[in-house]
Design a protein around this motif. Structure first.
Motif, PDB file in Angstrom:
ATOM      1  N   PHE A   1       0.825  -1.162   0.227  1.00  0.00           N
ATOM      2  CA  PHE A   1      -0.030   0.061  -0.128  1.00  0.00           C
ATOM      3  C   PHE A   1       0.777   1.440   0.038  1.00  0.00           C
ATOM      4  O   PHE A   1       2.032   1.198   0.597  1.00  0.00           O
ATOM      5  N   GLU A   2       0.342   2.338  -0.608  1.00  0.00           N
ATOM      6  CA  GLU A   2       1.026   3.650  -0.760  1.00  0.00           C
ATOM      7  C   GLU A   2       0.718   4.650   0.350  1.00  0.00           C
ATOM      8  O   GLU A   2      -0.541   4.867   0.846  1.00  0.00           O
ATOM      9  N   TRP A   3       1.705   5.302   0.976  1.00  0.00           N
ATOM     10  CA  TRP A   3       1.274   6.225   1.932  1.00  0.00           C
ATOM     11  C   TRP A   3       1.896   7.428   1.448  1.00  0.00           C
ATOM     12  O   TRP A   3       2.674   7.641   0.643  1.00  0.00           O
ATOM     13  N   LYS A   4       1.464   8.521   2.273  1.00  0.00           N
ATOM     14  CA  LYS A   4       1.851   9.920   2.033  1.00  0.00           C
ATOM     15  C   LYS A   4       1.873  10.687   3.330  1.00  0.00           C
ATOM     16  O   LYS A   4       1.689  10.277   4.407  1.00  0.00           O
ATOM     17  N   ARG A   5       2.230  11.962   3.443  1.00  0.00           N
ATOM     18  CA  ARG A   5       2.238  12.891   4.398  1.00  0.00           C
ATOM     19  C   ARG A   5       0.753  12.666   5.015  1.00  0.00           C
ATOM     20  O   ARG A   5      -0.135  12.853   4.303  1.00  0.00           O
ATOM     21  N   GLY A   6       0.570  12.498   6.436  1.00  0.00           N
ATOM     22  CA  GLY A   6      -0.740  12.353   6.977  1.00  0.00           C
ATOM     23  C   GLY A   6      -1.245  10.842   6.995  1.00  0.00           C
ATOM     24  O   GLY A   6      -2.199  10.819   7.626  1.00  0.00           O
ATOM     25  N   SER A   7      -0.617   9.975   6.346  1.00  0.00           N
ATOM     26  CA  SER A   7      -1.265   8.467   6.506  1.00  0.00           C
ATOM     27  C   SER A   7      -0.625   8.110   7.972  1.00  0.00           C
ATOM     28  O   SER A   7       0.318   8.379   8.469  1.00  0.00           O
ATOM     29  N   VAL A   8      -1.728   7.016   8.304  1.00  0.00           N
ATOM     30  CA  VAL A   8      -1.174   6.370   9.449  1.00  0.00           C
ATOM     31  C   VAL A   8      -1.681   4.925   9.270  1.00  0.00           C
ATOM     32  O   VAL A   8      -2.696   4.594   8.734  1.00  0.00           O
ATOM     33  N   PHE A   9      -0.646   4.010   9.506  1.00  0.00           N
ATOM     34  CA  PHE A   9      -1.116   2.601   9.481  1.00  0.00           C
ATOM     35  C   PHE A   9      -0.646   1.723  10.674  1.00  0.00           C
ATOM     36  O   PHE A   9       0.433   2.293  11.515  1.00  0.00           O
ATOM     37  N   SER A  10      -0.832   0.686  10.793  1.00  0.00           N
ATOM     38  CA  SER A  10      -0.299  -0.250  11.711  1.00  0.00           C
ATOM     39  C   SER A  10      -0.206  -1.761  11.195  1.00  0.00           C
ATOM     40  O   SER A  10      -0.908  -2.144  10.484  1.00  0.00           O
TER      41      SER A  10
ATOM     42  N   PRO B   1      -5.544   6.842   5.302  1.00  0.00           N
ATOM     43  CA  PRO B   1      -5.017   7.708   3.964  1.00  0.00           C
ATOM     44  C   PRO B   1      -4.644   9.101   4.499  1.00  0.00           C
ATOM     45  O   PRO B   1      -3.444   9.516   4.123  1.00  0.00           O
ATOM     46  N   ASP B   2      -5.134   9.749   5.146  1.00  0.00           N
ATOM     47  CA  ASP B   2      -4.794  11.470   5.486  1.00  0.00           C
ATOM     48  C   ASP B   2      -5.531  11.730   6.834  1.00  0.00           C
ATOM     49  O   ASP B   2      -6.786  11.802   6.846  1.00  0.00           O
ATOM     50  N   ILE B   3      -4.719  11.448   7.869  1.00  0.00           N
ATOM     51  CA  ILE B   3      -5.308  11.950   9.303  1.00  0.00           C
ATOM     52  C   ILE B   3      -5.778  13.301   9.309  1.00  0.00           C
ATOM     53  O   ILE B   3      -6.469  13.760  10.333  1.00  0.00           O
ATOM     54  N   GLU B   4      -5.151  14.303   8.419  1.00  0.00           N
ATOM     55  CA  GLU B   4      -5.464  15.763   8.391  1.00  0.00           C
ATOM     56  C   GLU B   4      -6.757  15.979   8.293  1.00  0.00           C
ATOM     57  O   GLU B   4      -7.102  17.143   8.653  1.00  0.00           O
ATOM     58  N   THR B   5      -7.349  14.983   7.418  1.00  0.00           N
ATOM     59  CA  THR B   5      -8.789  15.545   6.856  1.00  0.00           C
ATOM     60  C   THR B   5      -9.731  14.554   7.299  1.00  0.00           C
ATOM     61  O   THR B   5     -10.784  14.792   6.950  1.00  0.00           O
ATOM     62  N   PHE B   6      -9.526  13.618   8.266  1.00  0.00           N
ATOM     63  CA  PHE B   6     -10.330  12.813   8.347  1.00  0.00           C
ATOM     64  C   PHE B   6     -11.429  13.199   9.480  1.00  0.00           C
ATOM     65  O   PHE B   6     -11.267  14.121  10.280  1.00  0.00           O
ATOM     66  N   THR B   7     -12.774  12.692   9.042  1.00  0.00           N
ATOM     67  CA  THR B   7     -14.081  13.158   9.575  1.00  0.00           C
ATOM     68  C   THR B   7     -13.995  13.032  11.282  1.00  0.00           C
ATOM     69  O   THR B   7     -13.557  11.780  11.648  1.00  0.00           O
TER      70      THR B   7
ATOM     71  N   HIS C   1      -6.400   8.080  18.688  1.00  0.00           N
ATOM     72  CA  HIS C   1      -7.731   9.006  18.493  1.00  0.00           C
ATOM     73  C   HIS C   1      -7.356  10.285  18.080  1.00  0.00           C
ATOM     74  O   HIS C   1      -5.972  10.729  18.046  1.00  0.00           O
ATOM     75  N   VAL C   2      -8.189  11.001  17.080  1.00  0.00           N
ATOM     76  CA  VAL C   2      -7.925  12.350  16.656  1.00  0.00           C
ATOM     77  C   VAL C   2      -8.945  13.276  17.264  1.00  0.00           C
ATOM     78  O   VAL C   2      -9.880  13.005  17.320  1.00  0.00           O
ATOM     79  N   SER C   3      -8.296  14.467  17.940  1.00  0.00           N
ATOM     80  CA  SER C   3      -9.378  15.361  18.390  1.00  0.00           C
ATOM     81  C   SER C   3      -8.835  16.594  17.808  1.00  0.00           C
ATOM     82  O   SER C   3      -7.788  17.138  17.268  1.00  0.00           O
ATOM     83  N   GLN C   4     -10.197  17.564  17.434  1.00  0.00           N
ATOM     84  CA  GLN C   4      -9.998  19.096  16.925  1.00  0.00           C
ATOM     85  C   GLN C   4     -10.792  19.780  17.786  1.00  0.00           C
ATOM     86  O   GLN C   4     -11.770  19.724  18.140  1.00  0.00           O
ATOM     87  N   PHE C   5     -10.175  21.078  18.049  1.00  0.00           N
ATOM     88  CA  PHE C   5     -11.036  21.984  18.671  1.00  0.00           C
ATOM     89  C   PHE C   5     -10.746  23.564  18.258  1.00  0.00           C
ATOM     90  O   PHE C   5      -9.710  23.804  17.633  1.00  0.00           O
TER      91      PHE C   5
END
Length: 263
Positions: free
Chosen positions: A1-10, A89-95, A121-125
């Motif tokens: 699989f291909e990843w880029k800036r902002g990708s997260v994988f385990s 694929p992109d943690i920066e824009t994940f809902t 987890h991701v949190s945004q404020f």
């Protein structure tokens, strides 16, 4: 699989893997968080740990989970807003989804990856706000994805007035709160702040390295939880926040959540 800036994988446990830099023009850098320290402490035998050929067939998953597909679990399943997959694929824009118990219009989404006991987890404020203080066990790696701000940290038996540590952060910073220290994150900039937290805390496979005093992160300490509600925080917390915002031409939007500010 291909990843880029902002990708997260385990990577599934005990699976051979190799990372390739496919850009051709730029170096690649990634952050890895593993369970190696606690596994070494448990078994104290490096040959068993690093030369173990057992294949965890149940952890590998299908090809789809390496392309960003997954399953969302919501409150009616006992797990709240959890996305289960092996690759994001992109943690920066994940809902993200509103988590009002954590305060001030913040939103989060939980991740379960590769059927592990380690989770994320991701949190945004929003601008002009900050999250409620809370504490938990060791090993939480908080990586700043967007925004500028700071975190306050203090031991469980202290308070912001006497044993406070302030850590200023920006995109690319990482904060690791000490075991059971209260910590509180502040958006001190002019755009929404977002972070990724990697830590123990799987909702699918409960596992805790904290002390017996660790409580739920979104329940007040007065009710046996691990969170300090806005009305119970010391005044210095908001005073410092207002001063920080003034330096960048911003202003606090916490009056809605702090009754004393609306008077």
């Amino acid at each position: 699989f291909e990843w880029k800036r902002g990708s997260v994988f385990s990577v599934p446990i005990n699976t051979w893997h190799r990372h390739m830099n496919g850009s051709g023009t730029e170096p690649a850098r990634f952050l890895a968080v593993t369970t190696a320290p606690i596994v070494m402490n448990y078994f104290h035998n490096e040959d068993f740990i690093f030369n173990n050929s057992f294949i965890f067939e149940d952890r590998i998953g299908t090809a789809n989970v390496y392309q960003g597909e997954g399953t969302m679990f919501t409150g009616n399943t006992g797990r709240i807003n959890v996305w289960e997959t092996n690759f994001i694929p992109d943690i920066e824009t994940f809902t993200t989804f509103t988590w009002k118990e954590r305060g001030a219009g913040g939103a989060s989404v939980m991740f379960e990856m590769a059927d592990n006991t380690q989770a994320a987890h991701v949190s945004q404020f929003p601008v002009g706000t900050y999250k409620k203080a809370h504490r938990h066990g060791p090993g939480a790696h908080v990586i700043i994805i967007s925004g500028d701000g700071y975190s306050l940290l203090w031991p469980m038996d202290g308070g912001p007035n006497d044993r406070m540590e302030r850590v200023d952060w920006h995109v690319g910073s990482m904060v690791v709160p000490p075991t059971n220290w209260f910590h509180q994150h502040f958006n001190g900039g002019t755009e929404p702040a977002r972070y990724l937290a990697l830590r123990w805390g799987s909702q699918k496979y409960g596992f805790s390295l904290g002390s017996a005093s660790e409580g739920e992160a979104d329940v007040s300490v007065k009710l046996g939880g691990a969170q300090i509600e806005y009305e119970d925080e010391e005044h210095i917390v908001h005073d410092m926040f207002a001063e920080t915002l003034a330096k960048v031409g911003g202003e606090s939007k916490m009056a809605e959540f702090l009754p004393r500010l609306a008077k």
